[in-house]
Design a protein around this motif. Structure first.
Motif, PDB file in Angstrom:
ATOM      1  N   SER B 148       0.806  -1.205   0.000  1.00 46.22           N
ATOM      2  CA  SER B 148       0.000   0.000   0.000  1.00 46.22           C
ATOM      3  C   SER B 148       0.851   1.273   0.000  1.00 46.22           C
ATOM      4  O   SER B 148       1.429   1.631   1.032  1.00 46.22           O
ATOM      5  N   LEU B 150      -0.153   4.338  -0.051  1.00 49.33           N
ATOM      6  CA  LEU B 150      -0.755   5.360   0.797  1.00 49.33           C
ATOM      7  C   LEU B 150      -0.313   5.189   2.251  1.00 49.33           C
ATOM      8  O   LEU B 150       0.108   6.140   2.914  1.00 49.33           O
ATOM      9  N   TRP B 151      -0.376   3.950   2.733  1.00 50.29           N
ATOM     10  CA  TRP B 151       0.035   3.692   4.110  1.00 50.29           C
ATOM     11  C   TRP B 151       1.532   3.953   4.292  1.00 50.29           C
ATOM     12  O   TRP B 151       1.971   4.372   5.348  1.00 50.29           O
ATOM     13  N   THR B 152       2.293   3.730   3.239  1.00 47.32           N
ATOM     14  CA  THR B 152       3.727   4.011   3.311  1.00 47.32           C
ATOM     15  C   THR B 152       3.960   5.487   3.570  1.00 47.32           C
ATOM     16  O   THR B 152       4.779   5.870   4.412  1.00 47.32           O
ATOM     17  N   LEU B 153       3.200   6.322   2.856  1.00 46.22           N
ATOM     18  CA  LEU B 153       3.332   7.766   3.024  1.00 46.22           C
ATOM     19  C   LEU B 153       2.957   8.165   4.456  1.00 46.22           C
ATOM     20  O   LEU B 153       3.657   8.952   5.101  1.00 46.22           O
ATOM     21  N   VAL B 154       1.852   7.573   4.958  1.00 44.47           N
ATOM     22  CA  VAL B 154       1.407   7.890   6.326  1.00 44.47           C
ATOM     23  C   VAL B 154       2.497   7.515   7.331  1.00 44.47           C
ATOM     24  O   VAL B 154       2.850   8.298   8.218  1.00 44.47           O
ATOM     25  N   ILE B 155       3.071   6.322   7.160  1.00 47.54           N
ATOM     26  CA  ILE B 155       4.090   5.847   8.108  1.00 47.54           C
ATOM     27  C   ILE B 155       5.325   6.757   8.034  1.00 47.54           C
ATOM     28  O   ILE B 155       5.896   7.125   9.058  1.00 47.54           O
ATOM     29  N   ILE B 157       5.483   9.887   7.172  1.00 49.46           N
ATOM     30  CA  ILE B 157       5.197  11.190   7.794  1.00 49.46           C
ATOM     31  C   ILE B 157       5.254  11.050   9.318  1.00 49.46           C
ATOM     32  O   ILE B 157       5.851  11.879  10.010  1.00 49.46           O
ATOM     33  N   LEU B 158       4.633   9.962   9.835  1.00 49.28           N
ATOM     34  CA  LEU B 158       4.645   9.754  11.291  1.00 49.28           C
ATOM     35  C   LEU B 158       6.080   9.580  11.792  1.00 49.28           C
ATOM     36  O   LEU B 158       6.450  10.067  12.853  1.00 49.28           O
ATOM     37  N   TRP B 159       6.860   8.866  10.990  1.00 50.75           N
ATOM     38  CA  TRP B 159       8.246   8.594  11.390  1.00 50.75           C
ATOM     39  C   TRP B 159       9.064   9.875  11.474  1.00 50.75           C
ATOM     40  O   TRP B 159       9.907  10.042  12.338  1.00 50.75           O
ATOM     41  N   ALA B 161       7.836  12.803  11.973  1.00 50.53           N
ATOM     42  CA  ALA B 161       7.178  13.815  12.803  1.00 50.53           C
ATOM     43  C   ALA B 161       8.050  14.290  13.978  1.00 50.53           C
ATOM     44  O   ALA B 161       8.161  15.501  14.193  1.00 50.53           O
TER      45      ALA B 161
END
Lengths: 278, 443
Positions: B148, B150-155, B157-159, B161
């Motif tokens: 995925s 999309l989930w890669t991008l979310v992870i 960004i969280l990483w 942060a």
């Protein structure tokens, strides 16, 4: 639920994608039986195996394997099960040998001698990458992976569909040999009736998600009538029509393939066999 | 432990390419230490050590997550006792082993310099946490990315942060904190969350790197809407590019490049202009991988075109090469646009002349394009060697001169890269002339 059964389901139902795939399926298999699962495409054979082994959860009812609920199988129970999927789930970059070594690393006991013997008998090229092997060869490797830890329950979803007739016969003979070991239970699905006739002791017939018939193979054969007639011309000759109506009114009625129709076999004047279904 | 050894084998020794890279990398590593090869950094053997280690771990680093997903996607694995736990433990074990090995090599690389210039315990600890953090990120993010985007991008960004927050709140010594305790905590937290999900998920699906085909989703009305009939040429292009287009790929590279540059700038601006430029250009040169991956995928999809295309092998090769060049140009334009951002606002600008910098950035892309096109039905030692040469060219021709800040352009490296591109084109031509469709991998 009785813990004496290797596999037991009660009123099992499974819905997926707004469609009822399994409905009110109640089955049981005792230790040492070889069960052949028959059914048309889409009858729910693979889904039944998925629910039985805990890959999918049932919508209603209950499924148990070795007395444990399928959805919460313990590690000990899992170690007693071998599974061969309809479409092999091998990693195409790895060789058969590498697959076997990885699978062996998960088990305390792994029968290397059995695997080597079977690989030799089935002529499996273990040193080649799985990606370049034929469908039949991949299926054989998947079966070897399921057999290495000598499971008490072997579940195979159409294990011989990719094999040629000679390989299939050898494969079935090996299955028979494995089944002969005390207490081992085999569940397998197949479209090939002769395979089921050859090794199954019990038969489950699935039809439109429900169980159409279950019991011993001999019992099933006894409940089936096969009429052999001599027809002068075509199958639908007046004599054959009469035979069909006679069969419909007679004592034995069920075709053990579709469980509802009547199988009529006739012999044409040139000696070839023809079958008609009602 | 048995599973750990098997995973080690999968990670470093499964494919001929991995075996070749492991052998070449270890040879470079040992040779560099034995003969004290400092290359452009007098005093230490760090560059050659780094290069040798990267060669050994590049495949597990970039494909480890995808390998892990492939291994645990099988349903039969769910019936192996504690299989997922063993796989996870094995993967983390390999990560830790690789980190420790790199630490050892890093320590070894400075043994030739005077003791006062050697890294102290604190520097070694910082390097340990940075490496562990990077390795964990690669493993987890690539595991998710293989399914995925999309989930890669979310992870991601969280990483990032915590780093962004530290900088936003003007925390002193943010870089050191980020590399040290914060980085270790982030690795541990992400590792723990990932482990819980990994062990509890009912089914882990196989990777899905393919784009959706035109006929892929029957339930989607947009897909079912009548489409304008495609010419044979258009249909072939759609097939080899997996329903994508060259400009589309270029645009994706541009967006990804800008995001990566922004992250580099936010996190690395305290490191100094030269180091930052070196990192940024190094990141941009990773677009080479995109060109190589796309052209390799094109070559592997060519089997299905053999009958419908109605062309000879060489005609098909010429057509494929044109498609590859279009992709390379689209990616090259995106990279050049990003490189302008690295060039214009910074002062001092890179000492290397622009006439060198632009071709040095673009030629590896062409090399990778032909390297990918070569892999129509065959991959072997030569491919691994060519890939190693390409990586060495990028490192010694671009990243290191920028880092050192030299004004002397290593024209010889660029000339070698151009020669390599010509050689790879010839090899691709010869291989396509005798293309074996039976052996060609099915897309």
């Amino acid at each position: 639920m009785n813990d004496d059964y290797v596999v037991e389901t009660r009123h099992l139902a499974k819905d997926a994608g707004g469609r009822q795939i399994l409905k009110d399926v109640s089955l049981r298999a005792t230790p040492g039986t070889v069960v052949g699962l028959l059914g048309k495409n889409g009858a729910g054979k693979s889904t039944l195996f998925d629910v039985l082994l805990g890959f999918a959860t049932p919508t209603a009812g209950e499924a148990r394997v070795f007395g444990e609920a399928s959805s919460r199988l313990s590690a000990g129970c899992k170690a007693r099960i071998g599974f061969v999927a309809q479409q092999d789930e091998l990693m195409s970059l790895m060789t058969g040998e590498q697959h076997l070594a990885l699978a062996a690393s998960f088990h305390r006991q792994w029968d290397h001698a059995l695997i080597q013997r079977l690989a030799r008998e089935w002529e499996v090229p273990l040193n080649r990458r799985v990606g370049v092997l034929s469908g039949g060869e991949r299926q054989k490797i998947a079966t070897l992976l399921a057999l290495g830890h000598r499971p008490d329950l072997l579940v195979m979803d159409e294990p011989a569909s990719g094999l040629d007739p000679v390989a299939r016969r050898a494969f079935m003979l090996t299955l028979l040999e494995i089944a002969a070991e005390t207490g081992r239970t085999i569940l397998f699905s197949s479209h090939i009736v002769s395979d089921i006739e050859r090794i199954a002791s019990h038969v489950w017939i699935l039809r439109e998600g429900g169980i159409a018939w279950q019991g011993e193979l001999d019992q099933l054969k006894e409940s089936t009538v096969r009429l052999v007639l001599r027809a002068e011309h075509e199958i639908l000759s007046p004599r054959l029509s009469r035979a069909r109506s006679t069969a419909r009114c007679g004592a034995a009625r069920r075709c053990w393939w579709c469980a509802t129709g009547i199988l009529i076999a006739c012999r044409r004047s040139n000696g070839s066999r023809a079958h008609a279904w009602k | 432990m048995k599973t750990f050894w098997q995973l080690l084998r999968v990670g470093f020794w499964m494919l001929p390419l991995q075996r070749a890279l492991t052998v070449i990398g270890l040879t470079v590593l040992v040779g560099g230490q034995l003969f004290r090869l400092p290359f452009n950094m007098p005093g230490s053997t760090l560059p050659i050590t780094f290069f040798g280690v990267m060669l050994v771990i590049i495949v597990p680093l970039l494909a480890g997550g995808a390998f892990l997903r492939m291994l645990c996607a099988s349903r039969a694995l769910l019936l192996r006792p504690h299989a997922r736990g063993r796989l996870l433990a094995g993967a983390f074990g390999i990560l830790m082993l690789a980190t420790l090995c790199w630490m050892f090599c890093y320590w070894l690389a400075f043994q030739a310099v005077p003791p006062k210039l050697r890294p102290d315990a604190e520097a070694l600890l910082l390097m340990f946490s940075l490496t562990l953090n990077f390795g964990t990120m690669c493993a987890v993010v690539l595991f998710i990315a293989s399914r995925s985007p999309l989930w890669t991008l979310v992870i991601l960004i969280l990483w990032q942060a915590p780093g962004l927050l530290l900088h936003a709140f003007g925390v002193e010594d943010a870089a050191r904190l980020l590399g040290g305790p914060v980085g270790v905590l982030m690795s541990a937290a992400v590792g723990a969350v990932f482990a819980v999900w990994f062990l509890r998920a009912r089914r882990i699906h196989a990777g899905a790197w393919r784009r959706r085909d035109v006929t892929g989703d029957a339930a989607d009305p947009a897909v079912n809407a009548p489409q304008a009939p495609a010419t044979r040429e258009q249909a072939m292009t759609r097939w080899v590019l997996a329903n994508g287009t060259s400009p589309g790929i270029g645009l994706q590279v541009l967006v990804a490049g800008l995001v990566l540059l922004l992250i580099q700038w936010v996190l690395g601006r305290q490191a100094g202009v030269m180091a930052l430029q070196s990192m940024m250009i190094g990141v941009l040169s990773a677009a080479t991988l995109i060109t190589g991956a796309v052209s390799s995928s094109m070559a592997r999809r060519s089997r299905a075109l053999w009958l419908p295309a109605g062309r000879t092998r060489l005609e098909l090769h010429a057509w494929m090469e044109r498609q590859m060049l279009r992709v390379a140009v689209a990616v090259g334009i995106a990279v050049a646009a990003c490189a302008l951002l690295v060039w214009v606002p910074f002062s001092p600008r890179p000492a290397l002349p622009l006439a060198y910098l632009v071709p040095a950035l673009l030629v590896p892309g062409l090399c990778a394009g032909w390297l990918g096109l070569m892999q129509q039905h065959h991959r072997g030692f030569f491919d691994a060697l060519a890939g190693t040469g390409l990586a060495a060219g990028i490192f010694y021709g671009l990243v290191q001169p920028l880092y050192v800040g030299t004004a002397e352009a290593p024209w010889m490296v660029l000339a070698a890269e151009i020669a390599l591109a010509v050689l790879l084109r010839e090899v691709a031509y010869v291989r396509w002339r005798g293309a074996d469709w039976r052996r060609a991998q099915q897309a």
